[in-house]
Design a protein around this motif. Structure first.
Motif: not given
Lengths: 328, 328
Positions: A2-17, A27-29, A226-233
């Motif tokens: 289960r993933i929680l994204v706070l700020g999911a409507a923003g540009m980076v949040g949308r592209q992350l999802i 993200l592994g599992d 930016a999305v790559g940074f988030l996934l790697h982090a």
């Protein structure tokens, strides 16, 4: 997972999802559930592939709201929610309520679970934690001396994240994003908006205003980086970070002039001709206080990968726009 | 002029108030009233010279308590109140409540006056905002990467102080005190206690335990230097600080071995013979994470003056003890 994204409507949040939907093992599992939260309700289908997506709206400055989200015990949390720089400067109380209190409520809601729960928390900080005068380039041991309330709030979030991680309450990684270029969508009111505008608008056939000199240098990353940074982090080995859980992300240090030449290379003189130079002393002054160049070795050493070519950033933007137009 | 001292029952707070009583124009305008506040009621006479001293006890983690103190509109505020390092590490919530929330309540109570009120606020921070690995010496542009919750709370206080000052809500100066040596009074439980103990106890004819190697280097200042820092921070021209309102105070970088030789110079071999070496791996590990040496040029450049000789620090301690014994 289960993933929680706070700020999911923003540009980076949308592209992350979107990236997680496109590859649910990224993200592994395998990701099975996403809580997509923002101050306005994010617009995702409730099912995408094998993932159930729950979209909701609320204010992270409300402690009970944050606690309810954390009580679902997400395995991984992306905290991208923030009042942006200009608004936090104009609305002092609102900026502290959301950027400081909201972040602290999140950390406290995690800490106050059962003492065993220790999710990975990826927090987007900003190069706004730095303020002039700078060393050049800015290294990984340079002080945070922000010149905006937004920068102060992000720097405080970093200190909290590192301390809560050191104490074992959370497994945090803070990433200081460069200015994201090319931002899709409409021009926004951020003082940094022109960095994207001078590329995005001419490509769409519209005039763009350039308020600063061609010699202005800045630190940028593409939305994809930016999305790559988030996934790697989210997936990296945090042991390698030691007690310093926050890092400046690698970026491209590039001048406005170099950006314009890359636009010419990709889209020709007609595009460049749509950039109109209208010097704005106020914006020039703001931009003069921004960082220009970093030595982001720590992040590179632990596997964060920057863009290497601004022309390729422009080409990726064109491809993304084409895909968005095809989907619309 | 009305002065508010938060943390007035502590060693530095007491000595600060004594210095103001001894010279009521030391802060510029004549001081007529002092509010001496602490978690335990400070023990000052209600009148001293021409100064009225109001002693009271309370908890700065209570917002209304802080507001009531600020509502008296002191012209100058010294914020020395804090949960110390060891306690803030053991009692996580208490440390954040007092060191972070208390400081924020103070800043907010000031901001929420009439918009004209803008007192000088002197905030005691600490070299605990720094954590290993260090540059050597640590310069004024080195990052705050604390390794304790206390250090994180102080670093957050610094960011708030600079931001509220930048916005014009307060006229703040944050001073990072070195370890104070020689602390008078009983040994305390701070891990740094032995730095004072190996001087104070032998001078009083008592044995002192030395848990670390003679080669350990540390950054120290005398109680008199600390009071001098506070008085200078209260009266200096803050324009010279720009947006960076917090500074590392100048100190003496000295090894345990050098401290012991200074003790021998002042008090002879009999005193030194009372130091018993009992290596303690836990304390050695804690101390290894502490800063050893600074280049505190910024503070020196704006007029903060350090001790220059450890033997003189010992002599001043002996004189102070004699005065205290004569008064008792």
């Amino acid at each position: 997972m289960r993933i929680l994204v706070l700020g999911a409507a923003g540009m980076v949040g949308r592209q992350l999802i979107e990236a997680i939907i496109a590859d649910d093992t990224r993200l592994g599992d395998k990701v099975t559930e996403i809580d997509a939260f923002d101050v306005v309700k994010p617009a995702f289908d409730s099912q995408a592939g094998g993932i159930t997506i729950a979209c909701s709206a609320g204010n992270i400055a409300d402690e009970a709201t944050v606690r309810a989200l954390v009580d679902k015990r997400p395995d991984m949390i992306f905290h991208l929610a923030a009042i942006v720089s200009g608004e936090a400067e104009a609305e002092f109380e609102k900026g502290y309520a959301i950027n400081l209190d909201g972040t602290r409520y999140l950390l406290e809601a995690i800490r106050q679970q059962d003492g065993v729960y220790r999710p990975r928390l990826v927090f987007t900080s900003s190069i706004a934690v730095f303020g002039a005068p700078f060393e050049d380039p800015i290294t990984d041991t340079f002080l945070s001396a922000p010149l905006t309330s937004y920068g102060a709030q992000k720097a405080i979030g970093e200190l909290l994240l590192s301390d809560y991680s050191r104490k074992g309450f959370v497994d945090g990684v803070g990433i200081r994003l460069p200015t994201i270029v090319v931002r899709p969508g409409k021009p926004n009111k951020a003082a940094s908006g022109f960095f994207s505008g001078i590329i995005r608008e001419p490509l769409a056939g519209h005039e763009a205003i350039l308020p600063v000199d061609d010699s202005v240098r800045h630190w940028v990353a593409s939305p994809a980086a930016a999305v790559g940074f988030l996934l790697h982090a989210a997936t990296m080995d945090t042991e390698t970070l030691g007690a310093r859980r926050c890092l400046t992300m690698p970026g491209l240090s590039i001048t406005i002039g170099e950006m314009i030449e890359a636009l010419r290379e990709v889209a020709g003189n007609e595009a460049v001709a749509l950039i109109r130079r209208v010097p704005d002393a106020t914006i020039e002054k703001i931009v003069a206080g921004w960082p220009r160049d970093f030595d982001a070795s720590r992040a590179s050493d632990v596997g964060f990968v920057a863009d290497n070519n601004f022309a390729n950033i422009i080409r990726a933007h064109i491809a993304d726009e084409a895909a968005r137009n095809a989907a619309a």
